[in-house]
Design a protein around this motif. Structure first.
Motif, PDB file in Angstrom:
ATOM      1  N   VAL A  89       1.084  -0.613   0.132  1.00 13.29           N
ATOM      2  CA  VAL A  89      -0.742  -0.058   0.182  1.00 13.29           C
ATOM      3  C   VAL A  89       0.791   1.035  -0.072  1.00 13.29           C
ATOM      4  CG1 VAL A  89      -2.112  -1.269   1.144  1.00 13.29           C
ATOM      5  CG2 VAL A  89      -0.098  -0.127   2.312  1.00 13.29           C
ATOM      6  N   TYR A  90       0.101   2.181  -0.098  1.00 13.63           N
ATOM      7  CA  TYR A  90       1.432   3.507  -0.075  1.00 13.63           C
ATOM      8  C   TYR A  90       0.668   4.376   0.667  1.00 13.63           C
ATOM      9  CZ  TYR A  90       3.667   3.543  -4.949  1.00 13.63           C
ATOM     10  OH  TYR A  90       4.398   3.000  -5.966  1.00 13.63           O
ATOM     11  N   VAL A  91       1.492   5.162   1.767  1.00 12.99           N
ATOM     12  CA  VAL A  91       0.849   5.533   2.530  1.00 12.99           C
ATOM     13  C   VAL A  91       0.670   6.841   2.720  1.00 12.99           C
ATOM     14  CG1 VAL A  91       1.523   5.881   5.660  1.00 12.99           C
ATOM     15  CG2 VAL A  91       2.086   4.140   4.313  1.00 12.99           C
ATOM     16  N   ALA A  92      -0.428   7.585   2.951  1.00  7.39           N
ATOM     17  CA  ALA A  92      -1.003   9.016   2.408  1.00  7.39           C
ATOM     18  C   ALA A  92      -1.659   9.416   4.017  1.00  7.39           C
ATOM     19  CB  ALA A  92      -2.426   9.200   1.681  1.00  7.39           C
ATOM     20  N   PRO A 120       4.873  -0.008   2.248  1.00  8.82           N
ATOM     21  CA  PRO A 120       5.113  -1.010   3.121  1.00  8.82           C
ATOM     22  C   PRO A 120       3.686  -2.262   2.539  1.00  8.82           C
ATOM     23  CG  PRO A 120       3.717   0.579   4.068  1.00  8.82           C
ATOM     24  CD  PRO A 120       4.389   1.285   2.561  1.00  8.82           C
ATOM     25  N   GLY A 121       4.064  -3.655   2.797  1.00 11.76           N
ATOM     26  CA  GLY A 121       3.629  -4.843   2.634  1.00 11.76           C
ATOM     27  C   GLY A 121       2.479  -4.843   3.678  1.00 11.76           C
ATOM     28  N   LYS A 122       1.306  -5.752   3.637  1.00 12.20           N
ATOM     29  CA  LYS A 122       0.895  -5.788   4.374  1.00 12.20           C
ATOM     30  C   LYS A 122       0.696  -5.778   5.877  1.00 12.20           C
ATOM     31  CE  LYS A 122      -3.541  -8.798   4.719  1.00 12.20           C
ATOM     32  NZ  LYS A 122      -4.468  -9.513   3.663  1.00 12.20           N
ATOM     33  N   SER A 123       1.811  -6.884   6.157  1.00 11.92           N
ATOM     34  CA  SER A 123       2.110  -7.008   7.561  1.00 11.92           C
ATOM     35  C   SER A 123       2.523  -5.566   8.471  1.00 11.92           C
ATOM     36  CB  SER A 123       3.251  -8.245   7.846  1.00 11.92           C
ATOM     37  OG  SER A 123       4.519  -7.266   7.515  1.00 11.92           O
ATOM     38  N   ASP A 124       2.826  -4.965   7.949  1.00 14.84           N
ATOM     39  CA  ASP A 124       3.930  -2.909   8.060  1.00 14.84           C
ATOM     40  C   ASP A 124       2.563  -2.132   7.976  1.00 14.84           C
ATOM     41  OD1 ASP A 124       6.037  -4.681   8.615  1.00 14.84           O
ATOM     42  OD2 ASP A 124       6.594  -4.306   7.036  1.00 14.84           O
ATOM     43  N   ALA A 125       1.668  -2.501   6.969  1.00 14.63           N
ATOM     44  CA  ALA A 125       0.611  -1.263   6.676  1.00 14.63           C
ATOM     45  C   ALA A 125      -0.115  -1.171   7.857  1.00 14.63           C
ATOM     46  CB  ALA A 125      -0.319  -1.862   5.384  1.00 14.63           C
ATOM     47  N   SER A 126      -0.941  -1.817   9.268  1.00 13.84           N
ATOM     48  CA  SER A 126      -1.736  -2.030  10.359  1.00 13.84           C
ATOM     49  C   SER A 126      -0.585  -0.428  11.057  1.00 13.84           C
ATOM     50  CB  SER A 126      -1.596  -3.169  11.007  1.00 13.84           C
ATOM     51  OG  SER A 126      -0.364  -3.836  11.593  1.00 13.84           O
ATOM     52  N   VAL A 127      -0.026  -0.628  11.578  1.00 10.35           N
ATOM     53  CA  VAL A 127       0.750   0.284  11.509  1.00 10.35           C
ATOM     54  C   VAL A 127       1.048   1.615  11.733  1.00 10.35           C
ATOM     55  CG1 VAL A 127       3.099   1.051  12.766  1.00 10.35           C
ATOM     56  CG2 VAL A 127       3.348  -1.428  12.525  1.00 10.35           C
ATOM     57  N   TYR A 128       0.702   1.810   9.874  1.00 12.01           N
ATOM     58  CA  TYR A 128       0.071   3.077   9.729  1.00 12.01           C
ATOM     59  C   TYR A 128      -1.100   3.347   9.717  1.00 12.01           C
ATOM     60  CZ  TYR A 128       5.538   2.822   7.600  1.00 12.01           C
ATOM     61  OH  TYR A 128       6.653   3.386   7.761  1.00 12.01           O
ATOM     62  N   LEU A 129      -1.703   2.141   9.819  1.00  4.11           N
ATOM     63  CA  LEU A 129      -3.684   2.840   9.758  1.00  4.11           C
ATOM     64  C   LEU A 129      -3.202   3.272  11.159  1.00  4.11           C
ATOM     65  CD1 LEU A 129      -6.007   2.484   8.272  1.00  4.11           C
ATOM     66  CD2 LEU A 129      -5.815  -0.135   8.993  1.00  4.11           C
ATOM     67  N   ALA A 130      -2.883   2.723  12.455  1.00  2.00           N
ATOM     68  CA  ALA A 130      -2.797   3.073  13.299  1.00  2.00           C
ATOM     69  C   ALA A 130      -2.720   4.410  14.007  1.00  2.00           C
ATOM     70  CB  ALA A 130      -2.194   1.962  15.014  1.00  2.00           C
ATOM     71  N   GLN A 131      -1.771   5.190  13.200  1.00  2.00           N
ATOM     72  CA  GLN A 131      -1.123   6.404  12.813  1.00  2.00           C
ATOM     73  C   GLN A 131      -1.868   7.463  12.727  1.00  2.00           C
ATOM     74  OE1 GLN A 131       2.980   5.731  12.079  1.00  2.00           O
ATOM     75  NE2 GLN A 131       3.963   4.880  13.848  1.00  2.00           N
ATOM     76  N   GLY A 132      -3.010   7.217  11.926  1.00  2.00           N
ATOM     77  CA  GLY A 132      -3.698   8.157  11.558  1.00  2.00           C
ATOM     78  C   GLY A 132      -3.751   7.699   9.854  1.00  2.00           C
ATOM     79  N   PHE A 133      -2.954   7.511   8.938  1.00  2.00           N
ATOM     80  CA  PHE A 133      -2.594   7.405   7.933  1.00  2.00           C
ATOM     81  C   PHE A 133      -3.415   6.861   7.100  1.00  2.00           C
ATOM     82  CE2 PHE A 133       1.313   8.320   9.418  1.00  2.00           C
ATOM     83  CZ  PHE A 133       1.652   8.923   8.788  1.00  2.00           C
ATOM     84  N   ASP A 134      -4.126   7.048   6.002  1.00  2.00           N
ATOM     85  CA  ASP A 134      -4.535   6.637   4.800  1.00  2.00           C
ATOM     86  C   ASP A 134      -4.459   5.304   3.665  1.00  2.00           C
ATOM     87  OD1 ASP A 134      -7.374   7.937   5.715  1.00  2.00           O
ATOM     88  OD2 ASP A 134      -6.506   9.639   4.033  1.00  2.00           O
ATOM     89  N   LEU A 135      -4.819   4.754   3.703  1.00  2.00           N
ATOM     90  CA  LEU A 135      -3.862   3.474   3.001  1.00  2.00           C
ATOM     91  C   LEU A 135      -4.536   3.400   1.595  1.00  2.00           C
ATOM     92  CD1 LEU A 135      -3.348   0.493   6.097  1.00  2.00           C
ATOM     93  CD2 LEU A 135      -1.480   3.179   5.214  1.00  2.00           C
ATOM     94  N   TRP A 136      -3.952   2.670   0.840  1.00  2.00           N
ATOM     95  CA  TRP A 136      -4.582   3.083  -0.278  1.00  2.00           C
ATOM     96  C   TRP A 136      -3.095   1.470  -1.336  1.00  2.00           C
ATOM     97  CZ3 TRP A 136      -8.845   5.551  -2.621  1.00  2.00           C
ATOM     98  CH2 TRP A 136      -8.570   6.692  -1.189  1.00  2.00           C
ATOM     99  N   PRO A 137      -4.353   0.313  -1.839  1.00  2.00           N
ATOM    100  CA  PRO A 137      -3.099  -0.284  -2.509  1.00  2.00           C
ATOM    101  C   PRO A 137      -2.847   0.352  -4.492  1.00  2.00           C
ATOM    102  CG  PRO A 137      -6.027  -0.246  -2.677  1.00  2.00           C
ATOM    103  CD  PRO A 137      -5.458   0.730  -1.786  1.00  2.00           C
ATOM    104  N   CYS A 138      -1.088  -0.185  -3.759  1.00  2.00           N
ATOM    105  CA  CYS A 138      -0.207   0.175  -5.272  1.00  2.00           C
ATOM    106  C   CYS A 138      -1.245   0.200  -6.541  1.00  2.00           C
ATOM    107  CB  CYS A 138       0.793  -0.189  -4.681  1.00  2.00           C
ATOM    108  SG  CYS A 138       2.133  -0.195  -3.146  1.00  2.00           S
TER     109      CYS A 138
END
Length: 207
Positions: A89-92, A120-138
């Motif tokens: 995902v891309y982290v926005a 980041p890959g799927k395993s690390d994406a949850s960290v950014y999601l918890a920080q309030g970032f928006d995640l978009w499939p690459c």
């Protein structure tokens, strides 16, 4: 290098940091893939008609392009249904834009250039999601990306010098200022003042 193909920039304003160019079919766009390309002759003629329409060599602009994504073309429902094979995902940044373009988490901070964004890959994406970032499939984002250029990276004299183009000087029409003398005291009056009482003696001078 094709030195005879030019974009025309509407230099009166940018959208965010992005330069705006004449769009093929009408209007303006920051998307270089949609920008109309002009011959050297036509680009110069348009500049002579309106000097805020600046000719830029296509190759010069393309060499300074970056990749961005217009948030207006994204739909969350489409993104959630998108099959991203590798889970990256891309982290926005939420509510972060450069004009209409999303601002991403880059390797060294914020960036609106997708090529500098982390994915980041799927395993690390949850960290950014918890920080309030928006995640978009690459894959979803890559399909909706387009080349743009930051206006600050463009230097007009250098670009024209590389293309061997010297623009003609635009003749500006001189504004004539009319004056007259006051019938009462003889002082000079402007064209506007003659329709009112003289500021010096109060005499009327209207024709």
């Amino acid at each position: 290098m094709d030195a005879d193909r030019f974009y025309l920039q509407d230099s009166r304003s940018n959208v965010g940091s992005r330069a705006m160019f004449w769009k093929l079919g009408g209007g303006y766009t920051s998307n270089l893939d949609q920008a109309e390309q002009f011959s050297r002759e036509k680009a110069v003629k348009q500049y002579e008609c309106r000097e805020t329409d600046l000719p830029w060599p296509v190759d010069y602009v393309r060499a300074r392009a970056e990749v961005s994504v217009d948030f207006q073309h994204l739909k969350r429902s489409e993104a959630e249904a998108y099959r991203n094979v590798d889970g990256r995902v891309y982290v926005a940044y939420p509510r972060g834009w450069d004009g209409n373009d999303l601002v991403w988490r880059g390797g060294s901070g914020q960036t609106s250039n997708l090529e500098d964004a982390i994915h980041p890959g799927k395993s690390d994406a949850s960290v950014y999601l918890a920080q309030g970032f928006d995640l978009w499939p690459c894959g979803y984002i890559a399909e909706r990306s387009r080349p743009v250029v930051r206006a600050a990276t463009l230097e007009h004299k250098q670009a024209l010098r590389e293309a061997g183009l010297k623009l003609p000087k635009i003749k500006r029409q001189r504004i004539r200022r009319y004056t007259t003398n006051c019938d009462g005291c003889g002082r000079f009056l402007s064209e506007l003042q003659r329709y009112h009482s003289c500021p010096n003696c109060g005499a009327g001078n209207a024709p």
